[in-house]
Design a protein around this motif. Structure first.
Motif, PDB file in Angstrom:
ATOM      1  N   LEU A 139       0.922  -1.363  -0.135  1.00  0.00           N
ATOM      2  CA  LEU A 139       0.059   0.086   0.066  1.00  0.00           C
ATOM      3  C   LEU A 139       0.971   1.351   0.022  1.00  0.00           C
ATOM      4  O   LEU A 139       0.593   2.183  -0.601  1.00  0.00           O
ATOM      5  CB  LEU A 139      -0.912   0.016   1.006  1.00  0.00           C
ATOM      6  CG  LEU A 139      -1.917   1.004   1.371  1.00  0.00           C
ATOM      7  CD1 LEU A 139      -2.898   1.265   0.160  1.00  0.00           C
ATOM      8  CD2 LEU A 139      -2.627   0.850   2.565  1.00  0.00           C
ATOM      9  N   ASP A 140       2.132   1.385   0.825  1.00  0.00           N
ATOM     10  CA  ASP A 140       2.817   2.177   0.757  1.00  0.00           C
ATOM     11  C   ASP A 140       3.474   2.671  -0.571  1.00  0.00           C
ATOM     12  O   ASP A 140       3.661   3.810  -1.223  1.00  0.00           O
ATOM     13  CB  ASP A 140       4.131   2.139   1.716  1.00  0.00           C
ATOM     14  CG  ASP A 140       3.734   2.799   3.269  1.00  0.00           C
ATOM     15  OD1 ASP A 140       2.797   3.796   3.187  1.00  0.00           O
ATOM     16  OD2 ASP A 140       4.221   2.286   4.053  1.00  0.00           O
ATOM     17  N   ARG A 141       3.814   1.711  -1.334  1.00  0.00           N
ATOM     18  CA  ARG A 141       4.371   1.614  -2.698  1.00  0.00           C
ATOM     19  C   ARG A 141       3.318   2.329  -3.582  1.00  0.00           C
ATOM     20  O   ARG A 141       3.603   3.300  -4.386  1.00  0.00           O
ATOM     21  CB  ARG A 141       4.567   0.135  -3.189  1.00  0.00           C
ATOM     22  CG  ARG A 141       5.974  -0.422  -2.722  1.00  0.00           C
ATOM     23  CD  ARG A 141       6.359  -1.795  -3.347  1.00  0.00           C
ATOM     24  NE  ARG A 141       7.421  -2.289  -2.750  1.00  0.00           N
ATOM     25  CZ  ARG A 141       8.049  -3.422  -3.400  1.00  0.00           C
ATOM     26  NH1 ARG A 141       7.402  -3.958  -4.466  1.00  0.00           N
ATOM     27  NH2 ARG A 141       8.813  -4.035  -2.726  1.00  0.00           N
ATOM     28  N   LEU A 142       1.976   2.008  -3.395  1.00  0.00           N
ATOM     29  CA  LEU A 142       0.910   2.396  -4.262  1.00  0.00           C
ATOM     30  C   LEU A 142       0.787   4.201  -3.935  1.00  0.00           C
ATOM     31  O   LEU A 142       0.656   4.977  -4.950  1.00  0.00           O
ATOM     32  CB  LEU A 142      -0.469   1.727  -4.130  1.00  0.00           C
ATOM     33  CG  LEU A 142      -0.344   0.299  -4.600  1.00  0.00           C
ATOM     34  CD1 LEU A 142      -1.828  -0.407  -4.198  1.00  0.00           C
ATOM     35  CD2 LEU A 142      -0.200   0.081  -6.024  1.00  0.00           C
ATOM     36  N   CYS A 143       0.623   4.319  -2.688  1.00  0.00           N
ATOM     37  CA  CYS A 143       0.543   5.679  -2.206  1.00  0.00           C
ATOM     38  C   CYS A 143       1.549   6.588  -2.569  1.00  0.00           C
ATOM     39  O   CYS A 143       1.606   7.589  -3.043  1.00  0.00           O
ATOM     40  CB  CYS A 143       0.218   5.804  -0.927  1.00  0.00           C
ATOM     41  SG  CYS A 143      -1.392   5.027  -0.400  1.00  0.00           S
ATOM     42  N   ILE A 148      -7.111   2.085  -3.321  1.00  0.00           N
ATOM     43  CA  ILE A 148      -8.611   1.984  -2.778  1.00  0.00           C
ATOM     44  C   ILE A 148      -8.794   0.429  -3.279  1.00  0.00           C
ATOM     45  O   ILE A 148      -9.672  -0.046  -2.389  1.00  0.00           O
ATOM     46  CB  ILE A 148      -9.525   2.981  -3.269  1.00  0.00           C
ATOM     47  CG1 ILE A 148      -9.084   4.120  -2.938  1.00  0.00           C
ATOM     48  CG2 ILE A 148     -11.036   2.833  -3.290  1.00  0.00           C
ATOM     49  CD1 ILE A 148      -9.607   5.570  -3.297  1.00  0.00           C
ATOM     50  N   ARG A 149      -8.821  -0.028  -4.281  1.00  0.00           N
ATOM     51  CA  ARG A 149      -9.152  -1.162  -4.896  1.00  0.00           C
ATOM     52  C   ARG A 149      -8.477  -2.301  -3.909  1.00  0.00           C
ATOM     53  O   ARG A 149      -9.187  -3.153  -3.446  1.00  0.00           O
ATOM     54  CB  ARG A 149      -8.962  -1.376  -6.275  1.00  0.00           C
ATOM     55  CG  ARG A 149      -9.982  -0.717  -7.182  1.00  0.00           C
ATOM     56  CD  ARG A 149      -9.598  -1.038  -8.599  1.00  0.00           C
ATOM     57  NE  ARG A 149     -10.798  -0.496  -9.613  1.00  0.00           N
ATOM     58  CZ  ARG A 149     -10.529  -0.026 -10.559  1.00  0.00           C
ATOM     59  NH1 ARG A 149      -9.095   0.322 -11.117  1.00  0.00           N
ATOM     60  NH2 ARG A 149     -11.440   0.451 -11.373  1.00  0.00           N
ATOM     61  N   PHE A 150      -7.369  -2.142  -3.624  1.00  0.00           N
ATOM     62  CA  PHE A 150      -6.259  -3.173  -2.938  1.00  0.00           C
ATOM     63  C   PHE A 150      -6.963  -3.140  -1.580  1.00  0.00           C
ATOM     64  O   PHE A 150      -7.198  -4.164  -0.964  1.00  0.00           O
ATOM     65  CB  PHE A 150      -5.161  -2.733  -2.814  1.00  0.00           C
ATOM     66  CG  PHE A 150      -4.046  -3.430  -1.921  1.00  0.00           C
ATOM     67  CD1 PHE A 150      -3.729  -4.747  -2.504  1.00  0.00           C
ATOM     68  CD2 PHE A 150      -3.667  -3.378  -0.780  1.00  0.00           C
ATOM     69  CE1 PHE A 150      -2.890  -5.510  -1.800  1.00  0.00           C
ATOM     70  CE2 PHE A 150      -2.884  -3.956  -0.097  1.00  0.00           C
ATOM     71  CZ  PHE A 150      -2.390  -5.204  -0.490  1.00  0.00           C
TER      72      PHE A 150
END
Length: 210
Positions: A54-58, A67-69
């Motif tokens: 999630l940190d990578r995506l953000c 959000i999908r994750f």
């Protein structure tokens, strides 16, 4: 729902476990299509925790992937609660149908039994407007298990990811319902809510009573 990327804050989670998310990152990512940019942030290393991914995506500004994750990673009750927070924040106060849909979804979160699930199903259908976050919040509860068919009909089980898809819809539609130019800001807020829920919190911010 749209699949484009959007601004997101980061890093926000790598040092704090998301205790409510028990599935491995790879298993969650197999449930929905990441954008090409999101896929580039993924690797199959079992050590890649949901928080770290999630940190990578953000960190890359991939809010919609994030959000999908979270919608697919959170357990159903927690995910539906997140959808309720999003829907209630932008609900049409003049719409009895939207109010009833949100209340039905919340009631299922508090008491996730078959009666409340069926009530949420009826409430979702009553909204009618496919662009309503409230409709999708109630649908998320309705699709959490049981059967999609009437009680007297043969069982038609919902698909594995229907609740997560409905939660994603509620959150993304809520972000653009009013002043859509503020969607990136609302995406960040929604992700922060999901992170708090995943840590065992309520997702509510100071001053919120619902």
């Amino acid at each position: 729902m749209a699949s484009s990327s959007s601004s997101a804050s980061g890093p926000i989670t790598a040092d704090t476990p998301l205790i409510k998310i028990t599935k491995p990152t790879a298993e969650i990512c197999a449930l929905f299509p990441l954008s090409p940019e999101g896929r580039a942030q993924f690797d199959p290393d079992p050590a890649l925790s949901p928080a770290a991914f999630l940190d990578r995506l953000c960190g890359e500004g991939l809010a919609i992937d994030a959000i999908r994750f979270m919608a697919h990673g959170l357990p159903s009750r927690e995910a539906v609660w997140w959808a309720c927070l999003a829907a209630r924040a932008v609900a049409d106060a003049t719409s009895a149908e939207e109010t009833s849909a949100i209340e039905a979804a919340e009631a299922w979160v508090y008491h996730p039994d078959e009666d409340h699930r069926r009530t949420a199903m009826v409430a979702a259908e009553a909204v009618g407007n496919n662009e309503s976050p409230a409709r999708w919040a109630a649908a998320a509860a309705a699709w959490s298990g049981g059967s999609l068919a009437p009680p007297e009909a043969p069982v038609v089980p919902p698909g594995e990811t229907l609740t997560a898809q409905a939660v994603t819809g509620a959150v993304l539609l809520a972000a653009v319902r009013r002043e859509p130019e503020r969607a990136p800001e609302r995406h960040r807020r929604a992700i922060a809510q999901a992170v708090d829920i995943a840590r065992g919190g309520t997702g509510r911010q100071a001053g919120e009573s619902h």
